[in-house]
Design an enzyme around this catalytic site. Structure first.
Site, PDB file in Angstrom:
ATOM      1  N   LYS A 160       0.816  -1.220   0.000  1.00  0.00           N
ATOM      2  CA  LYS A 160       0.000   0.000   0.000  1.00  0.00           C
ATOM      3  C   LYS A 160       0.850   1.270   0.000  1.00  0.00           C
ATOM      4  O   LYS A 160       0.348   2.349  -0.317  1.00  0.00           O
ATOM      5  CB  LYS A 160      -0.955   0.003   1.193  1.00  0.00           C
ATOM      6  CG  LYS A 160      -0.320   0.220   2.552  1.00  0.00           C
ATOM      7  CD  LYS A 160      -1.360   0.162   3.657  1.00  0.00           C
ATOM      8  CE  LYS A 160      -0.751   0.420   5.023  1.00  0.00           C
ATOM      9  NZ  LYS A 160      -0.258   1.801   5.193  1.00  0.00           N
TER      10      LYS A 160
ATOM     11  N   ARG B 109      -8.950   7.262   4.630  1.00  0.00           N
ATOM     12  CA  ARG B 109      -9.579   6.959   5.911  1.00  0.00           C
ATOM     13  C   ARG B 109     -10.438   8.120   6.384  1.00  0.00           C
ATOM     14  O   ARG B 109     -11.550   7.913   6.885  1.00  0.00           O
ATOM     15  CB  ARG B 109      -8.509   6.635   6.955  1.00  0.00           C
ATOM     16  CG  ARG B 109      -7.863   5.266   6.765  1.00  0.00           C
ATOM     17  CD  ARG B 109      -6.734   5.042   7.745  1.00  0.00           C
ATOM     18  NE  ARG B 109      -6.182   3.696   7.610  1.00  0.00           N
ATOM     19  CZ  ARG B 109      -4.900   3.397   7.792  1.00  0.00           C
ATOM     20  NH1 ARG B 109      -4.037   4.343   8.114  1.00  0.00           N
ATOM     21  NH2 ARG B 109      -4.477   2.147   7.658  1.00  0.00           N
TER      22      ARG B 109
END
Length: 287
Positions: free
Chosen positions: A80, A127
């Protein structure tokens, strides 16, 4: 034969590199392995969020240079954290089996619920944009540093909670800090979350890396990265993707920068094409 393994010097990065080294040793006990650690630019700049200082490439620049200069033979990354565009001189040679891809909520030691007077700390817009929907009455604020640094800031009272990758917490033996897991539907993970990527120099072949490579992890990584690449989802973008393999079928869910979601499924042999198709479809729908 000797292999020099390049890694960031953080505890998590070293732990992940050691997992790769253990797999290589199990494959061929005769290989001599040396871990070479280094601090990357992204590890040094902690007073600003990544989108303000150049994105995810800051975590690989020094490792790429070490590979190109022949100071290390392979490098290990959290998938990631890798830019979606890679240097053709430094191909990705393998993707690992996926650890838990979910994001997790971590509370301060001794706390059982969120303190509404303090923000939830997270390190990405991906997020943050999803947290606003889950906790509309809570402030969301950026937090930088390695896992241990973030946990220290949390326990010192700077945040009511943190959102961290379950994979990293589990690999560090910190699963006990997790207060709740977000399902992949509640919070779509970052592309490649939970997967380790191994990078080499073009033209070099290391059969031992077969011990690290996992089919399902590779399928998901290729599809998710292709989706984000087509949508130009760099570090400052909340673009996210999560693949699930069911037999020979891949189910891929994507989220664009506006929070819109869509899903596609198809054969695992067409992983990258599926990611690209889903991204283009979402692009067209947004126009």
């Amino acid at each position: 034969m000797k292999l020099r393994i390049g890694s960031r010097e953080s505890v998590l990065a070293v732990t992940q590199s050691q997992l790769v080294m253990e797999a290589i040793r199990a494959f061929d006990p005769g290989i001599e392995l040396e871990l070479v650690t280094m601090k990357t630019t992204g590890d040094k700049i902690l007073d600003r969020t990544l989108d303000k200082v150049g994105g995810k490439g800051l975590f690989v620049r020094e490792l790429d240079a070490a590979l190109l200069e022949g100071r290390v033979d392979i490098t290990v990354h959290s998938c990631k954290d890798l830019p979606m565009e890679t240097d053709p001189r430094l191909p990705l040679a393998g993707f690992s089996k996926r650890e838990d891809p979910r994001d997790a909520l971590v509370l301060p030691v001794g706390k059982a619920e969120l303190d509404p007077s303090l923000p939830i700390g997270c390190a990405s817009r991906r997020r943050a944009i999803q947290l606003v929907a889950l906790y509309p009455d809570m402030e969301v604020a950026p937090v930088r540093g390695n896992v241990q640094t973030r946990l220290r800031k949390l326990d010192e009272g700077q945040y009511s909670a943190l959102v961290l990758a379950s994979a990293g917490l589990k690999r560090l033996g910190l699963e006990g800090r997790i207060a709740r897991y977000f399902t992949a539907e509640e919070m779509i993970p970052a592309a490649g979350q939970g997967i380790l990527a191994v990078q080499t120099r073009a033209g070099e072949d290391y059969p031992c890396l077969a011990a690290v490579t996992d089919r399902d992890g590779t399928v998901c990584a290729l599809a998710e990265r292709a989706f984000v690449r087509v949508l130009d989802g760099g570090c400052s973008s909340p673009v996210a993707a999560h693949g699930v393999v069911d037999g020979d079928t891949l189910i891929l869910t994507g989220m664009d920068e506006n929070g819109r979601r869509d899903r596609i499924s198809g054969p695992v042999t067409e992983a990258e094409q599926l990611g690209e198709t889903l991204a283009r479809r979402m692009k067209e729908a947004a126009e």
